[in-house]
Design a protein around this motif. Structure first.
Motif, PDB file in Angstrom:
ATOM      1  N   LEU A 141       4.236  -0.976   3.124  1.00  0.00           N
ATOM      2  CA  LEU A 141       5.091  -1.212   4.284  1.00  0.00           C
ATOM      3  C   LEU A 141       5.321   0.055   5.090  1.00  0.00           C
ATOM      4  CD1 LEU A 141       7.751  -3.687   2.845  1.00  0.00           C
ATOM      5  CD2 LEU A 141       5.699  -4.193   4.174  1.00  0.00           C
ATOM      6  N   GLY A 142       4.953   1.191   4.528  1.00  0.00           N
ATOM      7  CA  GLY A 142       5.031   2.432   5.275  1.00  0.00           C
ATOM      8  C   GLY A 142       3.954   2.561   6.330  1.00  0.00           C
ATOM      9  N   LEU A 143       2.978   1.663   6.334  1.00  0.00           N
ATOM     10  CA  LEU A 143       1.930   1.644   7.351  1.00  0.00           C
ATOM     11  C   LEU A 143       2.419   0.854   8.573  1.00  0.00           C
ATOM     12  CD1 LEU A 143      -1.036   0.854   4.948  1.00  0.00           C
ATOM     13  CD2 LEU A 143      -0.457   3.092   5.907  1.00  0.00           C
ATOM     14  N   ASP A 144       1.561   0.680   9.544  1.00  0.00           N
ATOM     15  CA  ASP A 144       1.877  -0.177  10.683  1.00  0.00           C
ATOM     16  C   ASP A 144       2.400  -1.513  10.163  1.00  0.00           C
ATOM     17  OD1 ASP A 144       1.225  -0.901  13.753  1.00  0.00           O
ATOM     18  OD2 ASP A 144       0.650  -2.576  12.471  1.00  0.00           O
ATOM     19  N   ARG A 145       3.382  -2.077  10.865  1.00  0.00           N
ATOM     20  CA  ARG A 145       4.138  -3.208  10.312  1.00  0.00           C
ATOM     21  C   ARG A 145       3.263  -4.403   9.925  1.00  0.00           C
ATOM     22  NH1 ARG A 145       8.923  -6.583  13.322  1.00  0.00           N
ATOM     23  NH2 ARG A 145       9.272  -8.092  11.657  1.00  0.00           N
ATOM     24  N   SER A 146       2.376  -4.856  10.831  1.00  0.00           N
ATOM     25  CA  SER A 146       1.573  -6.042  10.505  1.00  0.00           C
ATOM     26  C   SER A 146       0.538  -5.726   9.431  1.00  0.00           C
ATOM     27  CB  SER A 146       0.892  -6.598  11.763  1.00  0.00           C
ATOM     28  OG  SER A 146      -0.048  -5.686  12.279  1.00  0.00           O
ATOM     29  N   LEU A 147      -0.092  -4.542   9.519  1.00  0.00           N
ATOM     30  CA  LEU A 147      -1.047  -4.127   8.496  1.00  0.00           C
ATOM     31  C   LEU A 147      -0.345  -3.952   7.158  1.00  0.00           C
ATOM     32  CD1 LEU A 147      -3.849  -3.047   7.594  1.00  0.00           C
ATOM     33  CD2 LEU A 147      -3.084  -0.782   8.345  1.00  0.00           C
ATOM     34  N   GLY A 148       0.845  -3.356   7.181  1.00  0.00           N
ATOM     35  CA  GLY A 148       1.583  -3.141   5.950  1.00  0.00           C
ATOM     36  C   GLY A 148       1.939  -4.442   5.263  1.00  0.00           C
ATOM     37  N   LEU A 149       2.337  -5.443   6.056  1.00  0.00           N
ATOM     38  CA  LEU A 149       2.662  -6.743   5.484  1.00  0.00           C
ATOM     39  C   LEU A 149       1.420  -7.374   4.858  1.00  0.00           C
ATOM     40  CD1 LEU A 149       4.475  -9.162   4.958  1.00  0.00           C
ATOM     41  CD2 LEU A 149       4.054  -9.915   7.306  1.00  0.00           C
ATOM     42  N   TYR A 150       0.287  -7.300   5.569  1.00  0.00           N
ATOM     43  CA  TYR A 150      -0.949  -7.868   5.041  1.00  0.00           C
ATOM     44  C   TYR A 150      -1.338  -7.201   3.718  1.00  0.00           C
ATOM     45  CZ  TYR A 150      -5.925  -8.804   4.479  1.00  0.00           C
ATOM     46  OH  TYR A 150      -7.151  -9.139   3.961  1.00  0.00           O
ATOM     47  N   LEU A 151      -1.281  -5.859   3.682  1.00  0.00           N
ATOM     48  CA  LEU A 151      -1.683  -5.155   2.474  1.00  0.00           C
ATOM     49  C   LEU A 151      -0.675  -5.335   1.342  1.00  0.00           C
ATOM     50  CD1 LEU A 151      -3.264  -1.864   3.880  1.00  0.00           C
ATOM     51  CD2 LEU A 151      -4.398  -3.631   2.538  1.00  0.00           C
ATOM     52  N   MET A 152       0.573  -5.569   1.668  1.00  0.00           N
ATOM     53  CA  MET A 152       1.544  -5.858   0.613  1.00  0.00           C
ATOM     54  C   MET A 152       1.140  -7.143  -0.121  1.00  0.00           C
ATOM     55  SD  MET A 152       5.696  -6.200   0.800  1.00  0.00           S
ATOM     56  CE  MET A 152       5.707  -7.884   1.446  1.00  0.00           C
ATOM     57  N   LEU A 153       0.493  -8.061   0.616  1.00  0.00           N
ATOM     58  CA  LEU A 153       0.029  -9.309   0.027  1.00  0.00           C
ATOM     59  C   LEU A 153      -1.364  -9.185  -0.581  1.00  0.00           C
ATOM     60  CD1 LEU A 153       1.188 -11.694   2.898  1.00  0.00           C
ATOM     61  CD2 LEU A 153       2.269 -11.449   0.655  1.00  0.00           C
ATOM     62  N   ARG A 154      -2.237  -8.431   0.080  1.00  0.00           N
ATOM     63  CA  ARG A 154      -3.647  -8.397  -0.302  1.00  0.00           C
ATOM     64  C   ARG A 154      -4.127  -7.058  -0.843  1.00  0.00           C
ATOM     65  NH1 ARG A 154      -5.469 -13.246  -1.447  1.00  0.00           N
ATOM     66  NH2 ARG A 154      -5.075 -14.768   0.192  1.00  0.00           N
ATOM     67  N   GLY A 155      -3.311  -6.005  -0.673  1.00  0.00           N
ATOM     68  CA  GLY A 155      -3.760  -4.684  -1.083  1.00  0.00           C
ATOM     69  C   GLY A 155      -3.982  -4.586  -2.583  1.00  0.00           C
ATOM     70  N   LEU A 156      -4.862  -3.688  -2.982  1.00  0.00           N
ATOM     71  CA  LEU A 156      -5.220  -3.531  -4.393  1.00  0.00           C
ATOM     72  C   LEU A 156      -4.438  -2.367  -5.000  1.00  0.00           C
ATOM     73  CD1 LEU A 156      -7.035  -4.708  -6.568  1.00  0.00           C
ATOM     74  CD2 LEU A 156      -8.855  -3.179  -5.826  1.00  0.00           C
ATOM     75  N   PHE A 157      -4.801  -1.140  -4.652  1.00  0.00           N
ATOM     76  CA  PHE A 157      -4.069   0.048  -5.072  1.00  0.00           C
ATOM     77  C   PHE A 157      -3.269   0.583  -3.883  1.00  0.00           C
ATOM     78  CE2 PHE A 157      -7.717  -0.042  -7.966  1.00  0.00           C
ATOM     79  CZ  PHE A 157      -7.114   0.203  -9.192  1.00  0.00           C
ATOM     80  N   SER A 158      -2.085   1.127  -4.134  1.00  0.00           N
ATOM     81  CA  SER A 158      -1.274   1.708  -3.066  1.00  0.00           C
ATOM     82  C   SER A 158      -1.916   3.004  -2.580  1.00  0.00           C
ATOM     83  CB  SER A 158       0.138   1.995  -3.575  1.00  0.00           C
ATOM     84  OG  SER A 158       0.117   3.084  -4.482  1.00  0.00           O
ATOM     85  N   PRO A 159      -1.545   3.486  -1.385  1.00  0.00           N
ATOM     86  CA  PRO A 159      -2.116   4.746  -0.890  1.00  0.00           C
ATOM     87  C   PRO A 159      -1.969   5.903  -1.878  1.00  0.00           C
ATOM     88  CG  PRO A 159      -0.980   3.626   0.876  1.00  0.00           C
ATOM     89  CD  PRO A 159      -0.702   2.830  -0.364  1.00  0.00           C
ATOM     90  N   ALA A 160      -0.815   6.008  -2.531  1.00  0.00           N
ATOM     91  CA  ALA A 160      -0.616   7.094  -3.498  1.00  0.00           C
ATOM     92  C   ALA A 160      -1.559   6.938  -4.693  1.00  0.00           C
ATOM     93  CB  ALA A 160       0.836   7.116  -3.967  1.00  0.00           C
ATOM     94  N   GLU A 161      -1.758   5.712  -5.157  1.00  0.00           N
ATOM     95  CA  GLU A 161      -2.654   5.473  -6.285  1.00  0.00           C
ATOM     96  C   GLU A 161      -4.100   5.764  -5.905  1.00  0.00           C
ATOM     97  OE1 GLU A 161      -0.550   1.879  -8.766  1.00  0.00           O
ATOM     98  OE2 GLU A 161      -1.327   1.418  -6.780  1.00  0.00           O
ATOM     99  N   VAL A 162      -4.491   5.378  -4.687  1.00  0.00           N
ATOM    100  CA  VAL A 162      -5.854   5.665  -4.228  1.00  0.00           C
ATOM    101  C   VAL A 162      -6.076   7.172  -4.161  1.00  0.00           C
ATOM    102  CG1 VAL A 162      -7.464   5.459  -2.298  1.00  0.00           C
ATOM    103  CG2 VAL A 162      -6.059   3.496  -2.961  1.00  0.00           C
ATOM    104  N   ALA A 163      -5.083   7.890  -3.690  1.00  0.00           N
ATOM    105  CA  ALA A 163      -5.192   9.352  -3.624  1.00  0.00           C
ATOM    106  C   ALA A 163      -5.399   9.942  -5.018  1.00  0.00           C
ATOM    107  CB  ALA A 163      -3.951   9.944  -2.974  1.00  0.00           C
TER     108      ALA A 163
END
Length: 609
Positions: free
Chosen positions: A415-437
């Motif tokens: 949700l720290g990303l752009d609002r619509s993208l953040g909502l989509y990734l909250m539902l569909r995302g795999l690893f969080s940005p911190a985990e990917v890093a």
């Protein structure tokens, strides 16, 4: 369904005709599985333009359907992959306008449609398609992709040339350039579970987005949008009765059943595939062939509902039991079939294997039903989720701190990303940005930048804002643009084509989607009735026990199988970092889903790591 390829040299100093032909032959060979029935190559007299084609014969099985194909005077050439389901209606209209046809193929309809209407013809096509078209009169090359990205189309360009193909690996094997790994692809794969269009795993190779065409003219290359999911039809409101919806569905499925080769249906046992069987049984005079996957693990098997529908419509029903042993045995072939990495697609591989053994060359699948008819549970929570997405401004300053949250709560970091993208990734995302890093050598800011670069933009170059759409509309469009285009459809294509099988997706018919998206969201969602538009239209076709049963996704017991042979699978995955080893430990402890270690396996086997 076919494999297409082509080259256009931007300068006058084109290589020899033999050199161009050799590159086309290499791409054709790399895509031989896409078209085992025929092969063709065409080159312009000056060798600046060349097309390749591998054919899987579905419509007009005769030699008259050979490709690449031209018009009467040879000024327009095409290499085409797909099906135009309204080609017979277009053919009749073009005949009335004076056009002369030499075949019964939909390929020739595209050529004459372009002659008559130019680029406006692209919006007239109801179907799935990707094609390269050379207009010798105007010296223009068009690379065109269907509205929703059902058919794949990739290209490579440098200062001398542009080359295109149905698969990234075909371009990599063309000999036209030295392929290099795109390290950004690993980052976005770990975020999304696939590599979103236009990015690919090879530097310099890009995918053409859904609803777009690439134009090459006078050495200049430009991308154009002829259909925009985010804006086309916005502001329109329709009301449709159950009878009208049923009629539209019947017409759509009847068109998708047109074939000169054996055709069947995937039957998972869910609402979407069962609806296709019901509609297909009324449209097709001959007995339908249905194909189902079952498991020894009872909680994953939908055999009860598959047999209920197959018995009700008297289909020639086939079943394949996929065991842990068969899964492990076939996985090298599954990895080989993946043109681009994805955590999905295994189910399509096995059911396609079954279809090929049954002698079929084409099948219908329910792909897209959940996205179009709001079948996912989160659609019913769309308004609440939209409000939660407003928390994004509170999370942007936390960055790596969100990785301290337990389990699924880590997804709040999106949700720290752009609002619509953040909502989509909250539902569909795999690893969080911190985990990917942590799993890569990237910083959190680099991961966030790449994630943001993957979102669709409007005509002004800005992201689509939440306030522009009702939350249900926003989610539906994100699911079609993101999960469907970048994961489900790519997986469906590559896994079925690995078996020389064409998969058709009736729920992605343009007229059907434009109709559904114009219906008010409150009429598309009913808390008590799943997929209310679809199930009410087919209330007399689908048993109530099937409609109201708990929703199951067509998935395999991969988590169970990974645990049974954890040492074997862990040895095949990326485990060279403490973060990767932690993923396996968390999976063993039941903290995270199987999709996470599975993603590490895919990354390793796809040479992304």
């Amino acid at each position: 369904m076919c494999g297409i390829a082509g080259i256009y040299y931007l300068c006058n100093d084109a290589p020899s005709q033999e050199g161009t032909r050799f590159a086309l032959e290499r791409m054709n060979q790399a895509q031989a599985h896409r078209g085992p029935d025929d092969e063709g190559i065409w080159q312009s007299p000056n060798s600046r333009v060349g097309f390749g084609h591998r054919r899987l014969s579905i419509i007009d099985l005769s030699s008259a359907g050979h490709q690449p194909m031209s018009n009467e005077d040879g000024s327009i050439w095409i290499t085409y992959n797909g099906e135009i389901y309204n080609y017979q209606l277009l053919r009749e209209e073009l005949l009335g306008l004076g056009h002369i046809f030499r075949s019964q193929s939909d390929t020739e309809v595209i050529i004459h449609a372009y002659e008559e209407w130019g680029i406006d013809a692209f919006r007239r096509f109801r179907g799935m398609f990707a094609f390269g078209l050379w207009d010798g009169h105007c010296h223009k090359l068009y690379l065109v992709k269907d509205r929703f990205g059902i058919k794949p189309l990739y290209y490579y360009q440098d200062q001398d040339k542009i080359a295109f193909a149905s698969e990234v690996r075909a371009l990599s094997k063309s000999g036209l350039f030295q392929p290099h790994k795109n390290h950004d692809a690993l980052i976005v794969f770990l975020l999304f579970g696939s590599v979103p269009i236009p990015m690919t795993t090879v530097k310099g190779v890009l995918g053409i987005p859904a609803g777009h065409f690439l134009l090459v003219e006078n050495g200049h290359i430009s991308m154009h949008c002829y259909y925009d999911l985010w804006t086309d039809g916005i502001g329109e409101e329709k009301t449709i009765s159950a009878d009208e919806m049923r009629h539209l569905l019947q017409e759509t499925v009847a068109q998708h059943l047109i074939s000169d080769a054996p055709i069947g249906l995937f039957l998972s046992g869910g609402i979407d595939s069962s609806a296709l069987v019901a509609l297909g049984a009324t449209a097709k005079k001959s007995r339908l062939t249905t194909l189902s996957i079952i498991f020894d693990e009872a909680e994953y098997s939908e055999q009860k509902y598959q047999q209920l529908i197959a018995g009700r419509y008297h289909t020639d029903h086939r079943e394949l039991t996929v065991t842990s042993e068969l899964f492990q045995e076939e996985m090298p072939k599954v990895f080989q079939a993946m043109d681009q990495p994805s955590i999905d697609g295994v189910n399509t591989y096995f059911v396609s294997l079954m279809a090929k053994k049954a002698g079929l060359k084409a099948v219908l699948a329910g792909t897209g039903g959940d996205e179009v008819f709001c079948g996912y549970p989160h659609f019913k929570r769309a308004c609440l989720l939209s409000k939660i997405s407003k928390l994004g401004f509170c999370l942007r300053s936390l960055n790596g701190l969100t990785c301290c949250l337990p389990g699924k709560w880590q997804k709040l970091a999106f949700l720290g990303l752009d609002r619509s993208l953040g909502l989509y990734l909250m539902l569909r995302g795999l690893f969080s940005p911190a985990e990917v890093a942590q799993l890569t050598d990237a910083t959190i800011k680099e991961v966030q930048r790449l994630a943001t670069s993957m979102q669709p933009l409007n005509g002004d170059g800005h992201s689509h804002q939440m306030g522009t759409y009702h939350p249900v509309d926003m989610l539906s469009r994100w699911e079609i643009h993101g999960y469907l285009q970048n994961q489900l459809l790519k997986d469906t294509d590559c896994m079925s084509m690995a078996h020389s099988l064409e998969t058709r997706v009736p729920f992605l018919d343009p007229l059907l989607i434009s109709t559904v998206l114009a219906i008010r969201p409150k009429e598309r969602i009913n808390p008590k009735v799943p997929k209310v538009l679809l199930t009410q239209a087919l209330s007399q076709f689908l048993p109530q026990t099937l409609v109201y049963r708990p929703k199951m996704t067509f998935t395999f017991p991969i988590g169970e199988w990974l645990k049974q042979k954890a040492s074997f699978w862990q040895a095949t995955s990326q485990t060279n970092t403490p973060a990767a080893r932690q993923v396996w430990q968390d999976f063993a402890a039941g903290i995270v889903s199987w999709t996470r270690p599975w993603a590490l396996i895919i990354a390793e086997m796809s040479n992304l790591s």
